[in-house]
Design an enzyme around this catalytic site. Structure first.
Site, PDB file in Angstrom:
ATOM      1  CG  ASP A 141     116.722  48.764  99.508  1.00 19.01           C
ATOM      2  OD1 ASP A 141     116.352  49.163 100.633  1.00 19.01           O
ATOM      3  OD2 ASP A 141     116.327  47.695  99.008  1.00 19.01           O
TER       4      ASP A 141
ATOM      5  CE  LYS B  13     112.368  44.113 108.969  1.00 24.71           C
ATOM      6  NZ  LYS B  13     111.967  42.689 108.810  1.00 24.71           N
TER       7      LYS B  13
ATOM      8  CG  ASP C  16     127.202  44.569  90.945  1.00 27.88           C
ATOM      9  OD1 ASP C  16     126.734  45.633  91.377  1.00 27.88           O
ATOM     10  OD2 ASP C  16     127.911  43.795  91.619  1.00 27.88           O
TER      11      ASP C  16
ATOM     12  CD  GLU D  78     112.208  64.680  94.954  1.00 23.13           C
ATOM     13  OE1 GLU D  78     112.437  65.798  95.445  1.00 23.13           O
ATOM     14  OE2 GLU D  78     112.741  64.271  93.908  1.00 23.13           O
TER      15      GLU D  78
END
Length: 228
Positions: free
Chosen positions: A132, A136, A109, A208
């Site tokens: 990401d 929403k 991480d 892209e």
């Protein structure tokens, strides 16, 4: 039920079965290119043979653009951080096949790596391409590019160092711009005060190309660390 506040992660873990080539990359490549947070702070001088610019990429995916940049700039020191095991295995396997020597990798991480391993004031370029966007609204809190993260990232930059972000999701680009503008230790390098053209040295990624086909405009943001 009250939702428990959890620390932001730099990723969503998507485990996947590795191919034979990716397995080979892990088994043969990680001993040569791999770094672990448990070994403590990173030593930029002893971990690379070269002494060129220090470039960190968070979330390199399958590693295509990171490998291409490393091949193009053999004097630069590239540090990739990625938790997707097939992507790490693929990058390591290709680095072995092409005898690329200026890449090192953390398969952990990024938050752990940034907090525990990378010395403050030591990074020349920190790049994050197509993170990401969490489309929403209720998921926006999961986005990586938030004020606390940018403050943490800016502290790692050397004087004149740069944060380079790219996205094909315009609402996220606008949010990124606002977050970066709010960080007092950074300045926008754009002549328009917004976005910059894609630098020639940044390879076009599959995200892209996909975004372009879908009619999404790709936005690059480059902010520079002010002298302190």
């Amino acid at each position: 039920m009250t939702e428990i506040n959890r620390p932001i992660r730099s990723f969503v873990l998507r485990a996947g079965r590795m191919t034979a080539g990716q397995e080979r990359g892990w088994s043969l490549g990680f001993p040569q290119y791999g770094l672990t947070a448990s070994n403590g702070p990173l030593n930029w001088e002893s971990s690379w043979e070269s002494r060129g610019p220090r470039i960190v990429e968070i979330g390199f995916g399958m590693g295509d653009s990171l490998l291409a940049m490393a091949e193009t700039s053999p004097r630069s020191r590239f540090l990739g951080i990625e938790v997707h095991t097939p992507g790490v295995g693929r990058l390591l396997g290709q680095a072995l096949d092409r005898d690329v020597k200026n890449i090192r990798v953390y398969a952990e991480d990024a938050m752990v790596v940034l907090d525990q391993c990378i010395p403050k004031g030591s990074v020349d370029i920190l790049q994050i391409f197509f993170p990401d966007p969490w489309h929403k609204k209720r998921h926006h809190k999961r986005r990586l590019i938030q004020p606390a993260f940018i403050t943490k990232a800016a502290a790692l930059l050397a004087s004149g160092g740069r944060i380079h972000l790219a996205t094909d999701w315009m609402p996220y680009a606008e949010d990124m711009l606002a977050v970066l503008e709010a960080e007092p230790t950074l300045r926008n390098t754009s002549d328009t005060g917004q976005y910059v053209p894609r630098p020639a040295w940044r390879p076009e990624t599959k995200f892209e190309r996909r975004g372009t086909k879908l009619g999404h405009g790709v936005r690059d943001l480059v902010f520079e660390k002010l002298d302190t």
